[in-house]
Enzyme design. Structure first.
Site, PDB file in Angstrom:
ATOM      1  N   ARG A  49       0.817  -1.221   0.000  1.00 51.99           N
ATOM      2  CA  ARG A  49       0.000   0.000   0.000  1.00 51.99           C
ATOM      3  C   ARG A  49       0.850   1.271   0.000  1.00 51.99           C
ATOM      4  O   ARG A  49       0.441   2.297  -0.550  1.00 51.99           O
ATOM      5  CB  ARG A  49      -0.938  -0.002   1.212  1.00 51.99           C
ATOM      6  CG  ARG A  49      -2.001   1.117   1.213  1.00 51.99           C
ATOM      7  CD  ARG A  49      -2.969   0.945   2.367  1.00 51.99           C
ATOM      8  NE  ARG A  49      -4.082   1.885   2.289  1.00 51.99           N
ATOM      9  CZ  ARG A  49      -4.304   2.881   3.145  1.00 51.99           C
ATOM     10  NH1 ARG A  49      -3.451   3.077   4.156  1.00 51.99           N
ATOM     11  NH2 ARG A  49      -5.351   3.661   3.020  1.00 51.99           N
ATOM     12  N   ILE A  75      -7.400   7.729  -0.624  1.00 53.24           N
ATOM     13  CA  ILE A  75      -7.355   6.282  -0.765  1.00 53.24           C
ATOM     14  C   ILE A  75      -8.150   5.728   0.416  1.00 53.24           C
ATOM     15  O   ILE A  75      -8.022   6.201   1.543  1.00 53.24           O
ATOM     16  CB  ILE A  75      -5.906   5.758  -0.766  1.00 53.24           C
ATOM     17  CG1 ILE A  75      -5.865   4.228  -0.954  1.00 53.24           C
ATOM     18  CG2 ILE A  75      -5.163   6.153   0.490  1.00 53.24           C
ATOM     19  CD1 ILE A  75      -4.446   3.681  -1.090  1.00 53.24           C
ATOM     20  N   SER A  76      -9.000   4.754   0.160  1.00 55.05           N
ATOM     21  CA  SER A  76      -9.902   4.255   1.198  1.00 55.05           C
ATOM     22  C   SER A  76      -9.149   3.598   2.343  1.00 55.05           C
ATOM     23  O   SER A  76      -8.053   3.056   2.178  1.00 55.05           O
ATOM     24  CB  SER A  76     -10.884   3.247   0.602  1.00 55.05           C
ATOM     25  OG  SER A  76     -11.798   3.865  -0.271  1.00 55.05           O
ATOM     26  N   GLN A  77      -9.766   3.651   3.504  1.00 52.17           N
ATOM     27  CA  GLN A  77      -9.296   2.936   4.681  1.00 52.17           C
ATOM     28  C   GLN A  77      -9.113   1.449   4.339  1.00 52.17           C
ATOM     29  O   GLN A  77      -9.961   0.849   3.665  1.00 52.17           O
ATOM     30  CB  GLN A  77     -10.356   3.092   5.769  1.00 52.17           C
ATOM     31  CG  GLN A  77     -10.142   2.336   7.045  1.00 52.17           C
ATOM     32  CD  GLN A  77     -11.351   2.453   7.965  1.00 52.17           C
ATOM     33  OE1 GLN A  77     -12.371   3.046   7.585  1.00 52.17           O
ATOM     34  NE2 GLN A  77     -11.250   1.885   9.134  1.00 52.17           N
TER      35      GLN A  77
END
Length: 224
Positions: A49, A75-77
């Site tokens: 990530r 950016i999503s959790q």
């Protein structure tokens, strides 16, 4: 202090996955499950990530939180990425459409689990950056284009699965049309203050069945 190497980063990824597991357990009543698919969790432990976020926030890449990526987007959790992937349940023989490439992290997770991923991104800088990074990482089963995600990608339709990483007040009709009979779509639906992660299944006769999961907050789907 010397920079972290891959050994250190792998430990942080494992810790990130442990936090996801805790989050899933705490939300088990709402989710109707106490754990996510191990295939999904294995990819969360594997995909780096930190490469899919700007350098300024890379140190926070393995915390279970959304991070800014530019253009007022995030950016999503990781928990949400894992949950949406689990709900979608991509299989090794399937073709997936993703709406909202961003910098390509969710795309990479999908590419690890499905045969082919076609992804649409409306922000040119995101699309070109994600395309270059995914190619450098060896993802040969991903195609990205710049465009209006609400229109889908008719040239590659129909799709076994569709994942939408931006919110719409109503499900775009073109995406429903491009979903195969027997297919599934996962997306956030609703007004800005009342979005729910939503799963839509299309049966063999084309009838739709919809169910809501947890409340979420996503950027709005941009159309042109």
């Amino acid at each position: 202090m010397k920079p972290m190497d891959e050994k250190h980063l792998a430990v942080l990824r494992r810790h990130m996955v442990e936090m996801i597991e805790i989050h899933v357990d705490l939300a088990s009543e709402e989710l109707g499950k106490t754990e996510l698919d191990e295939r999904v969790m294995a990819m969360m432990r594997r995909v780096p990530r930190h490469l899919f976020v700007p350098d300024l926030v890379a140190a926070y890449a393995y915390q279970d939180m959304p991070l800014p990526i530019g253009f007022d987007k995030t950016i999503s959790q990781p928990f949400i990425v894992a949950l949406m992937t689990d709900l979608l349940a991509p299989q090794p023989h399937e073709t997936v459409l993703e709406v909202g490439t961003g910098l390509g992290y969710q795309t990479a997770i999908l590419a690890e689990l499905a045969r082919q991923v076609w992804s649409i991104e409306i922000i040119e800088e995101f699309a070109s950056g994600a395309e270059a990074l995914l190619a450098a990482l060896g993802y040969a089963n991903v195609g990205i284009r710049i465009g209006d995600g609400a229109r889908g990608w008719p040239e590659h339709a129909p799709f076994d699965k569709i994942l939408v990483t931006v919110a719409a007040e109503d499900t775009p009709p073109a995406l429903l049309d491009q979903l195969k009979p027997g297919g599934r779509m996962v997306l956030p639906v609703g007004a800005e203050e009342a979005q729910f992660l939503t799963v839509i299944d299309k049966d063999a006769a084309g009838k739709l069945k919809t169910r809501e999961s947890i409340p979420v907050r996503f950027s709005r789907l941009e159309t042109v």
